[in-house]
Design a protein around this motif. Structure first.
Motif, PDB file in Angstrom:
ATOM      1  N   ARG A 131      22.779 -42.007  -1.356  1.00 42.13           N
ATOM      2  CA  ARG A 131      21.789 -41.119  -0.714  1.00 42.13           C
ATOM      3  C   ARG A 131      20.903 -41.655   0.431  1.00 42.13           C
ATOM      4  O   ARG A 131      20.334 -42.861   0.176  1.00 42.13           O
ATOM      5  CB  ARG A 131      20.811 -40.604  -1.685  1.00 42.13           C
ATOM      6  CG  ARG A 131      19.903 -39.473  -1.229  1.00 42.13           C
ATOM      7  CD  ARG A 131      18.755 -39.481  -2.226  1.00 42.13           C
ATOM      8  NE  ARG A 131      17.858 -38.348  -1.818  1.00 42.13           N
ATOM      9  CZ  ARG A 131      16.583 -38.186  -2.199  1.00 42.13           C
ATOM     10  NH1 ARG A 131      16.270 -38.743  -3.083  1.00 42.13           N
ATOM     11  NH2 ARG A 131      15.594 -37.203  -1.690  1.00 42.13           N
ATOM     12  N   ILE A 132      20.996 -41.231   1.731  1.00 40.04           N
ATOM     13  CA  ILE A 132      20.125 -41.716   2.543  1.00 40.04           C
ATOM     14  C   ILE A 132      18.886 -41.279   2.891  1.00 40.04           C
ATOM     15  O   ILE A 132      18.871 -39.961   3.014  1.00 40.04           O
ATOM     16  CB  ILE A 132      21.061 -41.859   3.890  1.00 40.04           C
ATOM     17  CG1 ILE A 132      22.279 -42.556   3.633  1.00 40.04           C
ATOM     18  CG2 ILE A 132      20.215 -42.514   5.316  1.00 40.04           C
ATOM     19  CD1 ILE A 132      23.430 -42.257   4.887  1.00 40.04           C
ATOM     20  N   ARG A 133      17.715 -42.007   2.962  1.00 40.93           N
ATOM     21  CA  ARG A 133      16.503 -41.486   3.684  1.00 40.93           C
ATOM     22  C   ARG A 133      16.228 -42.309   4.539  1.00 40.93           C
ATOM     23  O   ARG A 133      15.986 -43.462   4.787  1.00 40.93           O
ATOM     24  CB  ARG A 133      15.335 -41.613   2.351  1.00 40.93           C
ATOM     25  CG  ARG A 133      15.953 -40.732   1.055  1.00 40.93           C
ATOM     26  CD  ARG A 133      14.744 -40.873  -0.081  1.00 40.93           C
ATOM     27  NE  ARG A 133      13.497 -40.212   0.357  1.00 40.93           N
ATOM     28  CZ  ARG A 133      12.653 -40.714   1.071  1.00 40.93           C
ATOM     29  NH1 ARG A 133      12.511 -41.952   1.203  1.00 40.93           N
ATOM     30  NH2 ARG A 133      11.314 -40.174   1.260  1.00 40.93           N
ATOM     31  N   VAL A 134      15.634 -41.491   5.744  1.00 45.46           N
ATOM     32  CA  VAL A 134      14.793 -42.165   6.969  1.00 45.46           C
ATOM     33  C   VAL A 134      13.517 -42.366   6.698  1.00 45.46           C
ATOM     34  O   VAL A 134      13.001 -41.073   7.084  1.00 45.46           O
ATOM     35  CB  VAL A 134      15.605 -41.451   8.307  1.00 45.46           C
ATOM     36  CG1 VAL A 134      14.946 -42.256   9.305  1.00 45.46           C
ATOM     37  CG2 VAL A 134      17.028 -41.652   8.305  1.00 45.46           C
ATOM     38  N   ALA A 135      13.203 -43.480   6.515  1.00 43.81           N
ATOM     39  CA  ALA A 135      11.376 -43.519   6.292  1.00 43.81           C
ATOM     40  C   ALA A 135      10.672 -43.883   7.562  1.00 43.81           C
ATOM     41  O   ALA A 135      10.805 -44.769   8.032  1.00 43.81           O
ATOM     42  CB  ALA A 135      11.475 -44.202   5.178  1.00 43.81           C
ATOM     43  N   GLY A 136      10.203 -43.084   8.361  1.00 46.05           N
ATOM     44  CA  GLY A 136       9.601 -43.636   9.509  1.00 46.05           C
ATOM     45  C   GLY A 136       8.937 -42.515  10.414  1.00 46.05           C
ATOM     46  O   GLY A 136       9.065 -41.259   9.904  1.00 46.05           O
ATOM     47  N   ASN A 137       8.295 -42.852  11.490  1.00 46.90           N
ATOM     48  CA  ASN A 137       7.725 -41.772  12.453  1.00 46.90           C
ATOM     49  C   ASN A 137       8.754 -41.368  13.287  1.00 46.90           C
ATOM     50  O   ASN A 137       9.037 -41.741  14.406  1.00 46.90           O
ATOM     51  CB  ASN A 137       6.805 -42.686  13.131  1.00 46.90           C
ATOM     52  CG  ASN A 137       5.465 -41.458  13.724  1.00 46.90           C
ATOM     53  OD1 ASN A 137       6.034 -40.268  14.096  1.00 46.90           O
ATOM     54  ND2 ASN A 137       4.544 -42.024  13.992  1.00 46.90           N
ATOM     55  N   ARG A 138       9.110 -40.050  12.865  1.00 46.31           N
ATOM     56  CA  ARG A 138      10.271 -39.373  13.604  1.00 46.31           C
ATOM     57  C   ARG A 138       9.791 -38.744  14.756  1.00 46.31           C
ATOM     58  O   ARG A 138      10.643 -38.623  15.797  1.00 46.31           O
ATOM     59  CB  ARG A 138      10.796 -38.260  13.013  1.00 46.31           C
ATOM     60  CG  ARG A 138      11.573 -38.899  11.431  1.00 46.31           C
ATOM     61  CD  ARG A 138      12.190 -37.852  10.620  1.00 46.31           C
ATOM     62  NE  ARG A 138      12.586 -38.248   9.501  1.00 46.31           N
ATOM     63  CZ  ARG A 138      13.533 -37.628   8.733  1.00 46.31           C
ATOM     64  NH1 ARG A 138      14.223 -36.532   9.283  1.00 46.31           N
ATOM     65  NH2 ARG A 138      13.771 -38.244   7.546  1.00 46.31           N
ATOM     66  N   GLU A 139       8.549 -38.774  15.009  1.00 48.61           N
ATOM     67  CA  GLU A 139       7.833 -38.160  16.308  1.00 48.61           C
ATOM     68  C   GLU A 139       8.087 -39.103  17.256  1.00 48.61           C
ATOM     69  O   GLU A 139       8.271 -38.542  18.529  1.00 48.61           O
ATOM     70  CB  GLU A 139       6.409 -37.870  16.336  1.00 48.61           C
ATOM     71  CG  GLU A 139       6.005 -36.735  15.202  1.00 48.61           C
ATOM     72  CD  GLU A 139       4.493 -36.535  15.113  1.00 48.61           C
ATOM     73  OE1 GLU A 139       3.910 -37.478  15.618  1.00 48.61           O
ATOM     74  OE2 GLU A 139       4.016 -35.833  14.188  1.00 48.61           O
ATOM     75  N   LEU A 140       8.446 -40.175  17.372  1.00 47.38           N
ATOM     76  CA  LEU A 140       8.577 -41.279  18.071  1.00 47.38           C
ATOM     77  C   LEU A 140      10.249 -41.221  18.592  1.00 47.38           C
ATOM     78  O   LEU A 140      10.530 -42.039  19.556  1.00 47.38           O
ATOM     79  CB  LEU A 140       8.206 -42.659  17.653  1.00 47.38           C
ATOM     80  CG  LEU A 140       6.778 -42.773  17.346  1.00 47.38           C
ATOM     81  CD1 LEU A 140       6.420 -44.205  16.752  1.00 47.38           C
ATOM     82  CD2 LEU A 140       5.973 -42.543  18.467  1.00 47.38           C
ATOM     83  N   LEU A 141      10.858 -40.777  17.716  1.00 44.80           N
ATOM     84  CA  LEU A 141      12.594 -40.861  17.962  1.00 44.80           C
ATOM     85  C   LEU A 141      12.997 -39.782  18.979  1.00 44.80           C
ATOM     86  O   LEU A 141      12.513 -38.673  19.188  1.00 44.80           O
ATOM     87  CB  LEU A 141      13.102 -40.733  16.718  1.00 44.80           C
ATOM     88  CG  LEU A 141      13.091 -41.797  15.745  1.00 44.80           C
ATOM     89  CD1 LEU A 141      13.793 -41.469  14.243  1.00 44.80           C
ATOM     90  CD2 LEU A 141      13.441 -43.243  16.298  1.00 44.80           C
ATOM     91  N   PRO A 142      14.162 -40.283  19.645  1.00 47.27           N
ATOM     92  CA  PRO A 142      14.867 -39.276  20.591  1.00 47.27           C
ATOM     93  C   PRO A 142      15.563 -38.118  19.567  1.00 47.27           C
ATOM     94  O   PRO A 142      15.899 -38.419  18.657  1.00 47.27           O
ATOM     95  CB  PRO A 142      15.847 -40.014  21.357  1.00 47.27           C
ATOM     96  CG  PRO A 142      15.477 -41.484  20.945  1.00 47.27           C
ATOM     97  CD  PRO A 142      14.759 -41.597  19.850  1.00 47.27           C
ATOM     98  N   ALA A 143      15.719 -37.059  20.246  1.00 48.06           N
ATOM     99  CA  ALA A 143      16.310 -35.805  19.455  1.00 48.06           C
ATOM    100  C   ALA A 143      17.680 -36.097  18.917  1.00 48.06           C
ATOM    101  O   ALA A 143      17.710 -35.770  17.819  1.00 48.06           O
ATOM    102  CB  ALA A 143      16.342 -34.627  20.401  1.00 48.06           C
TER     103      ALA A 143
END
Length: 311
Positions: A162-174
Protein backbone atom coordinates in the motif's frame (compact mmCIF):
# COMPACT_ATOMS: atom_id res chain seq x y z
CA UNK A 1 19.59 -17.77 20.78
CA UNK A 2 20.49 -15.01 18.35
CA UNK A 3 24.00 -14.78 19.77
CA UNK A 4 24.54 -18.51 19.21
CA UNK A 5 23.37 -18.23 15.63
CA UNK A 6 25.61 -15.25 14.91
CA UNK A 7 28.62 -17.03 16.38
CA UNK A 8 28.18 -20.05 14.09
CA UNK A 9 31.03 -20.29 11.51
CA UNK A 10 28.57 -20.80 8.64
CA UNK A 11 26.91 -17.51 9.53
CA UNK A 12 30.25 -15.71 9.46
CA UNK A 13 31.00 -17.30 6.09
CA UNK A 14 27.67 -16.20 4.64
CA UNK A 15 28.10 -12.65 5.93
CA UNK A 16 31.52 -12.50 4.24
CA UNK A 17 30.10 -13.84 0.97
CA UNK A 18 27.26 -11.33 1.09
CA UNK A 19 29.69 -8.47 1.68
CA UNK A 20 31.85 -9.47 -1.30
CA UNK A 21 28.83 -10.08 -3.53
CA UNK A 22 27.29 -6.74 -2.58
CA UNK A 23 30.55 -4.94 -3.35
CA UNK A 24 30.85 -6.58 -6.76
CA UNK A 25 27.19 -5.88 -7.46
CA UNK A 26 27.66 -2.18 -6.75
CA UNK A 27 30.82 -2.14 -8.88
CA UNK A 28 28.83 -3.78 -11.66
CA UNK A 29 26.20 -1.07 -11.44
CA UNK A 30 28.85 1.61 -11.75
CA UNK A 31 30.42 -0.17 -14.73
CA UNK A 32 27.06 -0.38 -16.47
CA UNK A 33 26.53 3.33 -15.89
CA UNK A 34 29.80 4.12 -17.66
CA UNK A 35 28.80 1.79 -20.58
CA UNK A 36 32.05 -0.16 -20.24
CA UNK A 37 31.30 -3.76 -21.31
CA UNK A 38 31.97 -6.58 -18.86
CA UNK A 39 34.41 -9.32 -19.83
CA UNK A 40 33.17 -12.96 -19.90
CA UNK A 41 35.13 -13.77 -16.74
CA UNK A 42 33.60 -10.77 -14.98
CA UNK A 43 30.13 -11.87 -16.07
CA UNK A 44 30.71 -15.34 -14.61
CA UNK A 45 32.02 -13.83 -11.38
CA UNK A 46 28.91 -11.68 -11.07
CA UNK A 47 26.66 -14.69 -11.68
CA UNK A 48 28.43 -16.69 -8.96
CA UNK A 49 28.38 -13.76 -6.56
CA UNK A 50 24.70 -13.20 -7.29
CA UNK A 51 23.95 -16.80 -6.33
CA UNK A 52 26.04 -16.49 -3.16
CA UNK A 53 24.35 -13.21 -2.24
CA UNK A 54 20.89 -14.78 -2.64
CA UNK A 55 21.84 -17.77 -0.48
CA UNK A 56 23.44 -15.56 2.16
CA UNK A 57 20.45 -13.21 2.23
CA UNK A 58 18.04 -16.09 2.79
CA UNK A 59 20.15 -17.39 5.68
CA UNK A 60 20.43 -13.96 7.29
CA UNK A 61 16.68 -13.40 6.94
CA UNK A 62 16.08 -16.63 8.83
CA UNK A 63 18.54 -15.58 11.51
CA UNK A 64 17.02 -12.11 12.01
CA UNK A 65 13.44 -13.39 12.09
CA UNK A 66 14.32 -15.68 15.01
CA UNK A 67 14.10 -12.53 17.13
CA UNK A 68 11.68 -9.58 17.25
CA UNK A 69 11.03 -7.78 13.95
CA UNK A 70 10.44 -3.99 13.86
CA UNK A 71 7.01 -2.81 12.83
CA UNK A 72 8.14 0.50 11.32
CA UNK A 73 11.49 1.38 9.73
CA UNK A 74 12.32 4.72 8.08
CA UNK A 75 15.14 5.61 5.70
CA UNK A 76 16.81 8.89 4.85
CA UNK A 77 18.02 7.90 1.37
CA UNK A 78 21.07 10.14 1.25
CA UNK A 79 24.06 10.10 -1.08
CA UNK A 80 22.56 9.63 -4.56
CA UNK A 81 24.33 12.62 -6.11
CA UNK A 82 27.68 11.76 -4.55
CA UNK A 83 27.26 8.18 -5.73
CA UNK A 84 26.65 9.48 -9.26
CA UNK A 85 29.83 11.54 -9.18
CA UNK A 86 31.82 8.63 -7.77
CA UNK A 87 30.45 6.26 -10.43
CA UNK A 88 30.78 8.75 -13.31
CA UNK A 89 27.04 8.69 -13.93
CA UNK A 90 24.81 11.52 -15.07
CA UNK A 91 24.91 13.85 -12.07
CA UNK A 92 21.34 15.10 -12.40
CA UNK A 93 19.36 11.89 -12.82
CA UNK A 94 21.76 8.91 -12.76
CA UNK A 95 22.19 8.75 -8.99
CA UNK A 96 18.48 9.23 -8.32
CA UNK A 97 17.52 6.40 -10.69
CA UNK A 98 20.07 4.17 -8.94
CA UNK A 99 18.51 5.25 -5.65
CA UNK A 100 15.06 4.14 -6.82
CA UNK A 101 16.42 0.73 -7.80
CA UNK A 102 17.88 0.40 -4.32
CA UNK A 103 14.52 1.33 -2.79
CA UNK A 104 12.92 -1.51 -4.76
CA UNK A 105 15.49 -3.93 -3.31
CA UNK A 106 14.99 -2.62 0.24
CA UNK A 107 11.23 -3.06 -0.05
CA UNK A 108 11.77 -6.69 -1.08
CA UNK A 109 14.05 -7.21 1.95
CA UNK A 110 11.47 -5.66 4.26
CA UNK A 111 8.81 -7.86 2.74
CA UNK A 112 10.87 -11.00 3.38
CA UNK A 113 11.63 -9.86 6.92
CA UNK A 114 7.98 -9.14 7.72
CA UNK A 115 8.43 -5.38 8.30
CA UNK A 116 4.94 -4.00 7.79
CA UNK A 117 5.62 -0.24 7.62
CA UNK A 118 8.39 1.55 5.72
CA UNK A 119 8.84 5.31 5.42
CA UNK A 120 11.30 6.95 3.02
CA UNK A 121 12.48 10.55 2.76
CA UNK A 122 12.12 11.01 -1.00
CA UNK A 123 12.19 14.82 -1.33
CA UNK A 124 12.62 17.57 1.24
CA UNK A 125 10.70 20.81 0.91
CA UNK A 126 13.97 22.75 0.91
CA UNK A 127 15.12 20.66 -2.08
CA UNK A 128 13.05 23.01 -4.22
CA UNK A 129 16.00 25.36 -3.78
CA UNK A 130 18.18 23.13 -5.98
CA UNK A 131 18.69 23.80 -9.69
CA UNK A 132 15.59 23.79 -11.89
CA UNK A 133 17.16 20.98 -13.93
CA UNK A 134 17.55 18.69 -10.93
CA UNK A 135 14.15 19.50 -9.44
CA UNK A 136 12.52 18.83 -12.81
CA UNK A 137 14.34 15.50 -13.11
CA UNK A 138 13.21 14.47 -9.62
CA UNK A 139 9.61 15.41 -10.36
CA UNK A 140 9.66 13.36 -13.57
CA UNK A 141 11.21 10.44 -11.68
CA UNK A 142 8.51 10.61 -8.99
CA UNK A 143 5.72 10.82 -11.55
CA UNK A 144 7.07 7.73 -13.32
CA UNK A 145 8.11 5.59 -10.36
CA UNK A 146 5.02 6.08 -8.20
CA UNK A 147 2.96 4.58 -11.00
CA UNK A 148 5.53 1.83 -11.54
CA UNK A 149 5.51 0.84 -7.86
CA UNK A 150 1.71 0.84 -7.77
CA UNK A 151 1.38 -1.24 -10.94
CA UNK A 152 3.94 -3.71 -9.62
CA UNK A 153 1.88 -4.15 -6.45
CA UNK A 154 -1.38 -4.53 -8.35
CA UNK A 155 0.19 -7.11 -10.68
CA UNK A 156 0.63 -9.44 -7.71
CA UNK A 157 -2.41 -11.37 -6.57
CA UNK A 158 -2.02 -10.35 -2.95
CA UNK A 159 -1.46 -6.63 -3.68
CA UNK A 160 1.26 -6.62 -1.06
CA UNK A 161 2.21 -2.91 -1.03
CA UNK A 162 0.00 0.00 0.00
CA UNK A 163 1.44 3.37 -1.03
CA UNK A 164 0.82 6.60 0.86
CA UNK A 165 2.32 9.92 -0.22
CA UNK A 166 2.97 11.96 2.92
CA UNK A 167 3.86 15.55 2.15
CA UNK A 168 2.67 19.00 1.14
CA UNK A 169 0.99 18.28 -2.19
CA UNK A 170 0.22 21.93 -2.78
CA UNK A 171 3.89 22.32 -3.75
CA UNK A 172 3.84 19.53 -6.36
CA UNK A 173 3.25 19.75 -10.14
CA UNK A 174 -0.14 18.47 -11.32
CA UNK A 175 1.40 15.40 -12.99
CA UNK A 176 3.05 14.24 -9.78
CA UNK A 177 -0.18 14.79 -7.81
CA UNK A 178 -2.05 12.64 -10.33
CA UNK A 179 0.54 9.87 -10.00
CA UNK A 180 0.34 10.05 -6.19
CA UNK A 181 -3.45 9.87 -6.24
CA UNK A 182 -3.34 6.95 -8.68
CA UNK A 183 -0.80 5.02 -6.57
CA UNK A 184 -2.85 5.52 -3.40
CA UNK A 185 -6.11 4.58 -5.12
CA UNK A 186 -5.05 1.32 -6.75
CA UNK A 187 -3.09 0.06 -3.70
CA UNK A 188 -5.54 1.13 -1.00
CA UNK A 189 -6.67 -2.46 -0.25
CA UNK A 190 -3.16 -3.89 0.25
CA UNK A 191 -2.51 -5.04 3.79
CA UNK A 192 0.90 -6.74 3.91
CA UNK A 193 3.07 -3.62 3.83
CA UNK A 194 2.60 0.16 3.82
CA UNK A 195 5.11 2.49 2.15
CA UNK A 196 5.00 6.13 3.26
CA UNK A 197 6.68 8.19 0.54
CA UNK A 198 7.58 11.52 2.18
CA UNK A 199 7.45 13.91 -0.77
CA UNK A 200 7.79 16.88 -0.41
CA UNK A 201 8.24 16.77 3.33
CA UNK A 202 9.73 18.38 6.39
CA UNK A 203 9.01 17.54 10.01
CA UNK A 204 8.38 21.17 10.94
CA UNK A 205 5.84 21.50 8.09
CA UNK A 206 4.17 18.27 9.23
CA UNK A 207 3.91 19.45 12.85
CA UNK A 208 2.74 22.98 11.97
CA UNK A 209 0.04 21.57 9.66
CA UNK A 210 -1.07 19.22 12.46
CA UNK A 211 -1.33 22.18 14.84
CA UNK A 212 -3.46 24.10 12.32
CA UNK A 213 -5.77 21.07 12.04
CA UNK A 214 -6.11 20.94 15.83
CA UNK A 215 -7.08 24.64 15.87
CA UNK A 216 -9.58 24.17 13.01
CA UNK A 217 -11.15 21.15 14.73
CA UNK A 218 -11.43 23.08 17.99
CA UNK A 219 -13.13 25.98 16.19
CA UNK A 220 -15.53 23.57 14.45
CA UNK A 221 -16.42 21.90 17.73
CA UNK A 222 -14.78 18.55 16.91
CA UNK A 223 -12.65 19.05 20.03
CA UNK A 224 -14.96 19.80 22.94
CA UNK A 225 -12.49 21.20 25.48
CA UNK A 226 -9.00 22.66 25.20
CA UNK A 227 -8.03 20.59 28.24
CA UNK A 228 -8.58 17.48 26.10
CA UNK A 229 -5.75 18.46 23.72
CA UNK A 230 -2.63 16.39 24.30
CA UNK A 231 0.13 14.59 22.45
CA UNK A 232 -2.31 12.06 21.02
CA UNK A 233 -4.47 14.86 19.62
CA UNK A 234 -1.55 16.19 17.61
CA UNK A 235 -0.17 12.79 16.67
CA UNK A 236 -3.47 11.71 15.13
CA UNK A 237 -3.17 14.64 12.70
CA UNK A 238 0.40 14.03 11.53
CA UNK A 239 0.99 13.09 7.90
CA UNK A 240 2.89 9.91 8.81
CA UNK A 241 0.60 7.67 10.88
CA UNK A 242 1.57 4.99 13.38
CA UNK A 243 2.71 2.57 14.49
CA UNK A 244 5.55 4.14 16.44
CA UNK A 245 8.82 4.40 14.54
CA UNK A 246 11.20 1.63 15.62
CA UNK A 247 14.30 2.38 13.52
CA UNK A 248 15.53 5.38 11.55
CA UNK A 249 18.41 4.74 9.13
CA UNK A 250 20.38 7.45 7.36
CA UNK A 251 22.93 6.56 4.72
CA UNK A 252 25.95 8.49 3.31
CA UNK A 253 27.76 8.97 6.64
CA UNK A 254 26.07 12.29 7.42
CA UNK A 255 25.03 12.53 11.09
CA UNK A 256 21.92 14.70 11.14
CA UNK A 257 18.15 14.34 10.90
CA UNK A 258 17.63 16.90 8.11
CA UNK A 259 14.21 17.81 9.52
CA UNK A 260 12.81 14.30 9.02
CA UNK A 261 10.31 12.56 11.32
CA UNK A 262 11.39 14.57 14.36
CA UNK A 263 8.18 13.89 16.29
CA UNK A 264 8.29 10.17 15.55
CA UNK A 265 12.01 9.85 16.32
CA UNK A 266 11.52 11.45 19.74
CA UNK A 267 9.49 8.43 20.88
CA UNK A 268 12.59 6.29 21.46
CA UNK A 269 13.28 5.39 17.82
CA UNK A 270 16.59 3.59 17.33
CA UNK A 271 18.84 5.80 15.17
CA UNK A 272 21.54 4.37 12.89
CA UNK A 273 23.88 6.31 10.62
CA UNK A 274 25.42 4.10 7.92
CA UNK A 275 28.56 5.28 6.13
CA UNK A 276 27.65 4.22 2.58
CA UNK A 277 25.78 6.06 -0.16
CA UNK A 278 22.15 4.99 -0.53
CA UNK A 279 22.63 3.04 -3.81
CA UNK A 280 25.42 1.08 -2.05
CA UNK A 281 23.26 0.12 0.93
CA UNK A 282 23.25 -3.70 1.03
CA UNK A 283 21.34 -6.38 2.88
CA UNK A 284 24.44 -6.84 5.04
CA UNK A 285 24.05 -3.23 6.24
CA UNK A 286 20.35 -3.89 6.86
CA UNK A 287 21.20 -7.06 8.76
CA UNK A 288 23.64 -5.24 11.04
CA UNK A 289 21.10 -2.51 11.78
CA UNK A 290 18.38 -5.02 12.68
CA UNK A 291 20.62 -7.16 14.88
CA UNK A 292 21.89 -4.05 16.67
CA UNK A 293 18.27 -2.96 17.28
CA UNK A 294 17.33 -6.41 18.58
CA UNK A 295 20.22 -6.33 21.05
CA UNK A 296 19.17 -2.86 22.26
CA UNK A 297 15.42 -3.57 22.35
CA UNK A 298 15.18 -4.48 26.04
CA UNK A 299 16.80 -1.18 27.01
CA UNK A 300 14.58 0.73 24.55
CA UNK A 301 11.41 -0.82 25.96
CA UNK A 302 12.55 -0.05 29.50
CA UNK A 303 13.04 3.62 28.60
CA UNK A 304 9.67 3.69 26.84
CA UNK A 305 7.99 2.35 29.96
CA UNK A 306 9.63 5.10 32.01
CA UNK A 307 8.27 7.67 29.54
CA UNK A 308 4.78 6.17 29.66
CA UNK A 309 4.97 4.91 26.07
CA UNK A 310 3.78 1.50 24.91
CA UNK A 311 6.56 -0.86 23.72
Amino acid sequence: MLGLLLSHPWCSCMVLLLSVASYIGVAGTARTATTEPALPFQQRCRAVCGFCATAATRLLVRIVTQGPVPRHVAFIMDGNRRYARKSQMDRVSGGHYAGFEKLSSVLEWCRELGIANVSVFAFAINNFGRSAEEVGALMRLAEEKLVELADRSVAENNRYLRIRVAGNRELLPAGVVRSAEYAELVTRDATAMTLNVCFPYSATDEISCAIRRVVEDAEDGAIAELAAIGEDTLEQRLRIPGPDLDILVRTSGEIRFSNYMLWQSARMAYIQFVDVFWPEFSFFHMFRVLVSWQMALRSINKRKAQMGLSP
